[in-house]
Design an enzyme around this catalytic site. Structure first.
Site, PDB file in Angstrom:
ATOM      1  N   CYS A 140       0.840  -1.200   0.000  1.00  0.00           N
ATOM      2  CA  CYS A 140       0.000   0.000   0.000  1.00  0.00           C
ATOM      3  C   CYS A 140       0.876   1.250   0.000  1.00  0.00           C
ATOM      4  CB  CYS A 140      -0.932  -0.012   1.210  1.00  0.00           C
ATOM      5  SG  CYS A 140      -1.987   1.447   1.298  1.00  0.00           S
ATOM      6  N   CYS A 143      -0.440   4.118   2.159  1.00  0.00           N
ATOM      7  CA  CYS A 143      -0.229   3.916   3.597  1.00  0.00           C
ATOM      8  C   CYS A 143       1.235   4.147   3.978  1.00  0.00           C
ATOM      9  CB  CYS A 143      -0.575   2.481   4.013  1.00  0.00           C
ATOM     10  SG  CYS A 143      -2.087   1.852   3.308  1.00  0.00           S
ATOM     11  N   ASP A 144       2.150   3.629   3.171  1.00  0.00           N
ATOM     12  CA  ASP A 144       3.543   3.534   3.616  1.00  0.00           C
ATOM     13  C   ASP A 144       4.535   4.378   2.819  1.00  0.00           C
ATOM     14  OD1 ASP A 144       2.780   1.692   5.585  1.00  0.00           O
ATOM     15  OD2 ASP A 144       2.865   0.039   4.157  1.00  0.00           O
TER      16      ASP A 144
END
Ligand code: NDP
Length: 327
Positions: A140, A143-144
Site C-alpha cells: 500500500c 499507507c507507507d
C-alpha cells in the site's frame, strides 16, 4: 451441525476498521451486534506498522494497537466479539442463515459483511520475511510511501494500481523502479502514459523479482532478472512495493450476492451499503477496489450499521431507532 440455533438482530462478519466501526454504531443503536473476527483478527492493519493517516492520531499509531482500541470501543457498548470463521451462508430466505466453523448455526435479521480483501504478494520467502518484520515490504503506497521520502524504491506490477501507486511514490521518493513482467502493461493507456512520462520512474520490462535483499532487519535492495535474457542484476532500494492486485474475501457469498468479475461485492444502490439481498449490507474493502483505506472502511462501516438499523426499524415496528446513533 448443532441443534441449537442462535438468533441475533445484527451479525457482523470481519474485524477490520469496517467491522468494528459498524459494531460501535450498531451497539449504540441497541442492535446487540455479534461480531465474528475471522481468521486474522484485526484484518489487514495487523500487518501494518505505523498508521499515520487515520485522523485523530497526531503521533501515529501501530496497526495492531489501533485494532485493539477499536475492539475495546466496540465492546464498551456491548458488542459480542467472538473468535470464529464463517464457513457458509444461506441468504435465500427472510432470515439470513450463517454457519460458524461449519457447526454453529446463527439466524440473523441483518448481516454486515466486512470481510475485507487480501493483497496479493509474490510469495518469495525474502519478501515475506521483510513483510513480517515491517522492514520495507508493503502492498500500500498510500499507507507507507511517506516512510520512503527522498529514498529509492522498487514497485512490482503493471496494472492500474501499480501505475497509480508508482505515480504516487514518484512524488515522494527520489527514484521509483517499476518491474513489469511482460513486454506490455495491463493498465489502461492513460495510466501507462502517466508513469512513462514521469521523470523519476524507471520502467524495466520483462523483469521479475528474484529476491528481496536486506540486512536481516530492513530491505536494502532487490535482485531482479530479465526473463528474456536471464540476466540478473541488483537494484538498491529501501522499499519494495507489491501492487499485483487484491483478492476480496467474498467466496462464501458468491451464490447469493452480486459480485464483479474480481469478486468485489456490488452495491445494489450506489452511495449506500445495500447489497442485492435485503438485510445484507457490505462495508470496507469487500466492496471497494478503489480507495482501500482504513478511514474509508470505517466510514462505510458506519453507513452499513445505519442502513441495517433503518432496515430493522422499517421491518419491525417493535424495533425502535435509537437516538444514540445520531449523537
Ligand atoms: P490487475 O489484476 O489489473 O493487475 C495486476 C498486475 O500485476 C498485472 O500487470 C499483472 O501482470 C501483475 N502481476 C500479477 N502477478 C504478478 C507476479 N507474480 N509478478 C509480477 N507481476 C504480477 O490488478 P490492479 O490491482 O492493478 O487493478 C484491479 C482492478 O482495479 C482493475 O480492474 C483496475 O482497472 C482497477 N483499478 C482502477 C484504478 C483507476 O481507474 N484509477 C486504480 C486502481 C485499480 P500481467 O499483466 O502480466 O498479468
Amino acid at each position: 451441525m448443532s441443534d441449537t440455533i442462535e438468533s441475533v438482530k445484527c451479525l457482523i462478519i470481519g474485524s477490520g476498521p469496517a467491522g468494528y466501526t459498524a459494531a460501535i454504531y450498531a451497539a449504540r443503536a441497541n442492535m446487540a451486534p455479534v461480531l465474528y473476527q475471522g481468521e486474522q483478527p484485526g484484518g489487514q492493519l495487523t500487518t501494518t506498522n505505523d498508521v499515520e493517516n487515520f485522523p485523530g492520531y497526531p503521533d501515529g499509531i501501530t496497526g495492531p494497537e489501533m485494532m485493539i482500541q477499536l475492539q475495546k470501543q466496540a465492546e464498551r457498548f456491548g458488542t459480542d466479539v467472538r473468535h470464529g470463521w464463517i464457513t457458509e451462508v444461506d441468504f435465500s430466505g427472510d432470515v439470513h442463515k450463517v454457519w460458524v466453523n461449519g457447526e454453529k448455526e446463527i439466524h440473523a435479521a441483518t448481516v454486515i459483511i466486512s470481510t475485507g480483501a487480501s493483497a496479493k504478494y509474490l510469495g518469495l520467502p525474502s519478501e515475506q520475511k521483510y513483510l513480517q518484520l515491517g522492514g520495507g515490504v508493503s502492498a500500500c503506497a498510500v499507507c507507507d510511501g511517506f516512510f520512503y521520502r527522498n529514498q529509492d524504491v522498487v514497485i512490482v506490477g503493471a496494472g492500474d494500481s501499480a501505475c497509480e501507486e508508482a505515480h504516487y511514490l514518484s512524488k515522494l521518493c527520489r527514484k521509483v523502479t517499476m518491474l513489469v513482467r511482460r513486454d506490455e502493461f495491463r493498465a489502461s493507456k492513460i495510466m501507462e502514459a502517466r508513469v512513462r512520462n514521469t521523470e523519476n520512474i524507471e520502467i524495466l520490462m520483462n523483469t521479475e523479482t528474484d529476491e528481496v535483499l536486506g540486512d536481516g532487519q530492513v530491505v536494502t535492495g532487490v535482485r531482479a532478472f530479465n526473463n528474456k535474457t536471464g540476466e540478473k542484476f541488483e537494484i538498491p532500494a529501501t522499499g519494495f512495493f507489491v501492487a499485483i492486485g487484491h483478492k476480496p474475501n467474498t467466496d462464501i457469498f458468491k451464490d447469493f450476492l452480486d459480485l464483479d468479475e474480481t469478486g468485489y461485492i456490488i452495491n445494489a444502490e450506489p452511495g449506500t451499503s445495500k447489497t442485492n439481498v435485503e438485510g445484507v449490507f457490505v462495508s470496507g474493502d469487500a466492496a471497494d477496489h478503489v480507495y482501500r483505506q482504513a478511514i474509508t472502511a470505517a466510514g462505510t462501516g458506519c453507513m452499513a450499521a445505519l442502513d441495517a438499523e433503518r432496515y430493522l426499524a422499517a421491518k419491525d415496528a417493535s424495533f425502535e431507532v435509537s437516538t444514540s446513533t445520531y449523537n
